[in-house]
Design a protein around this motif. Structure first.
Motif, PDB file in Angstrom:
ATOM      1  N   GLY A  17       0.814  -1.208   0.000  1.00 48.11           N
ATOM      2  CA  GLY A  17       0.000   0.000   0.000  1.00 48.11           C
ATOM      3  C   GLY A  17       0.851   1.262   0.000  1.00 48.11           C
ATOM      4  O   GLY A  17       0.523   2.245  -0.681  1.00 48.11           O
ATOM      5  N   LEU A  18       1.951   1.234   0.743  1.00 48.06           N
ATOM      6  CA  LEU A  18       2.863   2.384   0.742  1.00 48.06           C
ATOM      7  C   LEU A  18       3.476   2.589  -0.642  1.00 48.06           C
ATOM      8  O   LEU A  18       3.640   3.739  -1.105  1.00 48.06           O
ATOM      9  N   ILE A  19       3.798   1.488  -1.326  1.00 52.47           N
ATOM     10  CA  ILE A  19       4.371   1.590  -2.670  1.00 52.47           C
ATOM     11  C   ILE A  19       3.346   2.166  -3.641  1.00 52.47           C
ATOM     12  O   ILE A  19       3.661   3.059  -4.447  1.00 52.47           O
ATOM     13  N   VAL A  20       2.097   1.681  -3.556  1.00 54.20           N
ATOM     14  CA  VAL A  20       1.038   2.201  -4.426  1.00 54.20           C
ATOM     15  C   VAL A  20       0.794   3.677  -4.136  1.00 54.20           C
ATOM     16  O   VAL A  20       0.606   4.486  -5.057  1.00 54.20           O
ATOM     17  N   LEU A  21       0.833   4.047  -2.858  1.00 52.06           N
ATOM     18  CA  LEU A  21       0.653   5.453  -2.489  1.00 52.06           C
ATOM     19  C   LEU A  21       1.794   6.305  -3.025  1.00 52.06           C
ATOM     20  O   LEU A  21       1.588   7.452  -3.462  1.00 52.06           O
ATOM     21  N   ALA A  22       3.003   5.771  -3.032  1.00 55.23           N
ATOM     22  CA  ALA A  22       4.170   6.523  -3.503  1.00 55.23           C
ATOM     23  C   ALA A  22       4.099   6.821  -4.997  1.00 55.23           C
ATOM     24  O   ALA A  22       4.677   7.820  -5.451  1.00 55.23           O
ATOM     25  N   ILE A  23       3.421   5.980  -5.757  1.00 54.81           N
ATOM     26  CA  ILE A  23       3.311   6.238  -7.206  1.00 54.81           C
ATOM     27  C   ILE A  23       2.061   7.049  -7.548  1.00 54.81           C
ATOM     28  O   ILE A  23       1.734   7.237  -8.722  1.00 54.81           O
ATOM     29  N   GLY A  24       1.360   7.529  -6.499  1.00 57.33           N
ATOM     30  CA  GLY A  24       0.251   8.447  -6.726  1.00 57.33           C
ATOM     31  C   GLY A  24      -1.120   7.823  -6.838  1.00 57.33           C
ATOM     32  O   GLY A  24      -2.061   8.490  -7.291  1.00 57.33           O
ATOM     33  N   PRO A  70      -4.260   3.329  -2.348  1.00 53.74           N
ATOM     34  CA  PRO A  70      -4.113   1.890  -2.087  1.00 53.74           C
ATOM     35  C   PRO A  70      -5.425   1.201  -1.728  1.00 53.74           C
ATOM     36  O   PRO A  70      -5.623   0.037  -2.060  1.00 53.74           O
ATOM     37  N   ILE A  71      -6.341   1.910  -1.054  1.00 53.40           N
ATOM     38  CA  ILE A  71      -7.641   1.319  -0.710  1.00 53.40           C
ATOM     39  C   ILE A  71      -8.433   1.045  -1.981  1.00 53.40           C
ATOM     40  O   ILE A  71      -9.048  -0.022  -2.146  1.00 53.40           O
ATOM     41  N   GLU A  72      -8.413   1.997  -2.901  1.00 49.66           N
ATOM     42  CA  GLU A  72      -9.110   1.812  -4.173  1.00 49.66           C
ATOM     43  C   GLU A  72      -8.487   0.678  -4.974  1.00 49.66           C
ATOM     44  O   GLU A  72      -9.193  -0.136  -5.585  1.00 49.66           O
ATOM     45  N   ALA A  73      -7.155   0.603  -4.970  1.00 50.19           N
ATOM     46  CA  ALA A  73      -6.463  -0.467  -5.692  1.00 50.19           C
ATOM     47  C   ALA A  73      -6.811  -1.834  -5.102  1.00 50.19           C
ATOM     48  O   ALA A  73      -7.041  -2.799  -5.840  1.00 50.19           O
ATOM     49  N   LEU A  74      -6.864  -1.924  -3.759  1.00 54.31           N
ATOM     50  CA  LEU A  74      -7.225  -3.183  -3.123  1.00 54.31           C
ATOM     51  C   LEU A  74      -8.655  -3.584  -3.486  1.00 54.31           C
ATOM     52  O   LEU A  74      -8.934  -4.763  -3.746  1.00 54.31           O
ATOM     53  N   GLY A  75      -9.555  -2.583  -3.539  1.00 49.40           N
ATOM     54  CA  GLY A  75     -10.939  -2.870  -3.909  1.00 49.40           C
ATOM     55  C   GLY A  75     -11.050  -3.396  -5.322  1.00 49.40           C
ATOM     56  O   GLY A  75     -11.798  -4.345  -5.592  1.00 49.40           O
ATOM     57  N   VAL A  76     -10.294  -2.794  -6.249  1.00 51.71           N
ATOM     58  CA  VAL A  76     -10.308  -3.267  -7.638  1.00 51.71           C
ATOM     59  C   VAL A  76      -9.771  -4.689  -7.729  1.00 51.71           C
ATOM     60  O   VAL A  76     -10.311  -5.535  -8.459  1.00 51.71           O
ATOM     61  N   MET A  77      -8.708  -4.967  -6.965  1.00 51.59           N
ATOM     62  CA  MET A  77      -8.122  -6.305  -6.999  1.00 51.59           C
ATOM     63  C   MET A  77      -9.106  -7.342  -6.470  1.00 51.59           C
ATOM     64  O   MET A  77      -9.258  -8.425  -7.052  1.00 51.59           O
ATOM     65  N   LEU A  78      -9.804  -7.033  -5.382  1.00 56.42           N
ATOM     66  CA  LEU A  78     -10.767  -7.971  -4.815  1.00 56.42           C
ATOM     67  C   LEU A  78     -11.957  -8.169  -5.744  1.00 56.42           C
ATOM     68  O   LEU A  78     -12.434  -9.299  -5.931  1.00 56.42           O
ATOM     69  N   LYS A  79     -12.425  -7.079  -6.344  1.00 58.89           N
ATOM     70  CA  LYS A  79     -13.538  -7.217  -7.289  1.00 58.89           C
ATOM     71  C   LYS A  79     -13.128  -8.015  -8.516  1.00 58.89           C
ATOM     72  O   LYS A  79     -13.892  -8.840  -9.019  1.00 58.89           O
ATOM     73  N   GLY A  80     -11.903  -7.773  -8.991  1.00 59.15           N
ATOM     74  CA  GLY A  80     -11.426  -8.517 -10.151  1.00 59.15           C
ATOM     75  C   GLY A  80     -11.283  -9.996  -9.873  1.00 59.15           C
ATOM     76  O   GLY A  80     -11.470 -10.830 -10.771  1.00 59.15           O
ATOM     77  N   MET A 134       4.480  -3.919 -11.472  1.00 58.30           N
ATOM     78  CA  MET A 134       4.056  -3.534 -10.134  1.00 58.30           C
ATOM     79  C   MET A 134       3.232  -4.654  -9.497  1.00 58.30           C
ATOM     80  O   MET A 134       3.357  -4.931  -8.296  1.00 58.30           O
ATOM     81  N   VAL A 135       2.413  -5.302 -10.299  1.00 60.69           N
ATOM     82  CA  VAL A 135       1.622  -6.432  -9.801  1.00 60.69           C
ATOM     83  C   VAL A 135       2.549  -7.564  -9.349  1.00 60.69           C
ATOM     84  O   VAL A 135       2.344  -8.187  -8.306  1.00 60.69           O
ATOM     85  N   LEU A 136       3.582  -7.821 -10.124  1.00 55.57           N
ATOM     86  CA  LEU A 136       4.559  -8.841  -9.739  1.00 55.57           C
ATOM     87  C   LEU A 136       5.275  -8.465  -8.450  1.00 55.57           C
ATOM     88  O   LEU A 136       5.600  -9.335  -7.629  1.00 55.57           O
ATOM     89  N   LEU A 137       5.514  -7.158  -8.254  1.00 56.43           N
ATOM     90  CA  LEU A 137       6.129  -6.693  -7.008  1.00 56.43           C
ATOM     91  C   LEU A 137       5.223  -6.988  -5.819  1.00 56.43           C
ATOM     92  O   LEU A 137       5.697  -7.436  -4.761  1.00 56.43           O
ATOM     93  N   ILE A 138       3.927  -6.749  -5.975  1.00 59.49           N
ATOM     94  CA  ILE A 138       2.977  -7.029  -4.899  1.00 59.49           C
ATOM     95  C   ILE A 138       2.972  -8.517  -4.573  1.00 59.49           C
ATOM     96  O   ILE A 138       3.030  -8.919  -3.405  1.00 59.49           O
ATOM     97  N   GLN A 139       2.933  -9.349  -5.605  1.00 59.00           N
ATOM     98  CA  GLN A 139       2.963 -10.792  -5.382  1.00 59.00           C
ATOM     99  C   GLN A 139       4.265 -11.211  -4.715  1.00 59.00           C
ATOM    100  O   GLN A 139       4.269 -12.035  -3.787  1.00 59.00           O
TER     101      GLN A 139
END
Length: 373
Positions: free
Chosen positions: A30-37, A40-50, A333-338
């Motif tokens: 989440g800190l990494i996602v926040l750093a790129i602008g 992170p909450i929205e990104a997590l929601g998209v990932m869960l919905k996907g 970036m997705v690979l970084l999260i994994q």
């Protein structure tokens, strides 16, 4: 002199510690996602919905989950004997060859005969590829980590030779085999549900998922309800004590690696018999290596392995949705999260063990004092 670390309760080791590791990995991500602008909450929601909500998302998630169940079981079986099997990738690769060879040989037979034999062929050749490193460890003292890594490369070389030569589909430039006979095809789950009047999205999710659930049950029975499972765990805890107790340690190691390779070989039932209906170069796609993190995060227990497999299946599917929805969140970036989750569930799996054990011990003492006060 430092204070000794109290033992961590089993329930905390099996459930609480993996959850803390996951939360820590998601926090860093989440800190990494926040750093790129990005939010992170929205990104997590998209990932869960996907992974679970969007049309077909759950099917793809369970399709990936099936692969991770098989490779996670392969690693966990070896772990119980304190064997670090890194050869799941090669064993799964050879499992695909076993499934294909049996399927081609049984092309004349009906599905009720050809399909079980093709599944058995996948498990058998995967087991054979696990037996050799097991034998070298048990009888020749070769290190299991080195031999299983080497056998990954050997398996890959064999498959490259076969798929660019003897097994190359005629008239085809891409390295792949000819289509397998229809009698060896596993039905897709949307076809099974349609037969009983339920309509679901068309995805690669197929009947091998049911085989994966059965494999989880068989793993539990093997490890905790059979004499062989007791021998495997005894060898893992103390080979010398196991030997003096009458257990044939070398034979147990060889059998353990055979079972481990057999579980990895079953990955072919999902990828080869369930989806592609042919052998495709590099179809294992790193599932064998991710199985190591699945087994570690799942604490080598079938329930934990299923939940960890579901998590990584959701990461694979939901990560693809992240790449699609956000311009700044690329596939890398997705690979970084994994990778971050693999890091915390693997190399740093017990980083939070000491403070968590001390906290639980302190709370336990306080509760007992309050009860007697």
């Amino acid at each position: 002199m430092s204070t000794p670390i109290p033992p961590l309760p089993r329930w905390a080791d099996l459930f609480l510690l993996p959850v803390i590791n996951l939360m820590a990995a998601l926090f860093i991500c989440g800190l990494i996602v926040l750093a790129i602008g990005e939010n992170p909450i929205e990104a997590l929601g998209v990932m869960l919905k996907g992974a679970f909500v969007y049309s077909g998302g759950l099917g793809y998630t369970l399709y990936y989950t099936t692969n991770f169940v098989f490779t996670g079981l392969a690693v966990a079986t070896a772990f119980h004997a304190m064997l670090f099997n890194i050869g799941g990738e090669g064993q799964a690769y050879l499992g695909g060859l076993g499934a294909a060879l049996v399927a081609f040989a049984m092309g004349w037979a009906p599905s009720i005969i050809a399909l079980p034999l093709a599944i058995a062929g996948a498990a058998l050749l995967g087991a054979c590829w696990g037996v050799i490193p097991g034998y070298l460890q048990a009888r020749r003292g070769s290190h299991i980590v080195i031999t299983t890594i080497m056998f990954n490369f050997i398996a890959a070389s064999i498959m490259v030779w076969l798929l660019t030569g003897p097994m190359l589909e005629p008239g085809q430039q891409s390295p792949q085999s000819a289509p397998l006979p229809a009698s060896s095809h596993l039905p897709a789950m949307h076809e099974i549900f349609a037969a009983i009047g339920i309509k679901i999205s068309s995805t690669p999710f197929n009947a091998s998922f049911l085989l994966a659930l059965l494999a989880l049950v068989l793993f539990w029975v093997l490890i905790w309800r059979t004499r062989l499972g007791y021998a495997i765990r005894a060898v893992g805890q103390n080979p010398e004590a196991a030997h003096y107790a009458g257990i044939n340690v070398p034979r147990t190691i060889i059998i353990t690696m055979a079972i481990s390779g057999g579980f990895a070989g079953l990955l072919a039932t999902n990828e080869i018999l369930g989806v592609s209906d042919r052998i495709i170069l590099n179809y294992t796609a790193g599932y064998g290596f991710t199985g190591i993190a699945v087994a570690l995060m799942g604490r080598n227990h079938p329930i934990g392995i299923f939940l960890a497999s579901l998590l990584f299946g959701a990461l694979y599917q939901g990560g693809a949705e992240l790449d699609f929805e956000f311009q700044s969140i690329t596939r890398e970036m997705v690979l970084l999260i994994q990778g971050m989750i693999i890091l915390f569930s693997g190399a740093l799996a017990y980083m939070f063990n000491p403070p968590l054990a001390r906290l639980i011990a302190r709370l336990t003492v306080s509760r007992r004092a309050a009860a007697h006060g």
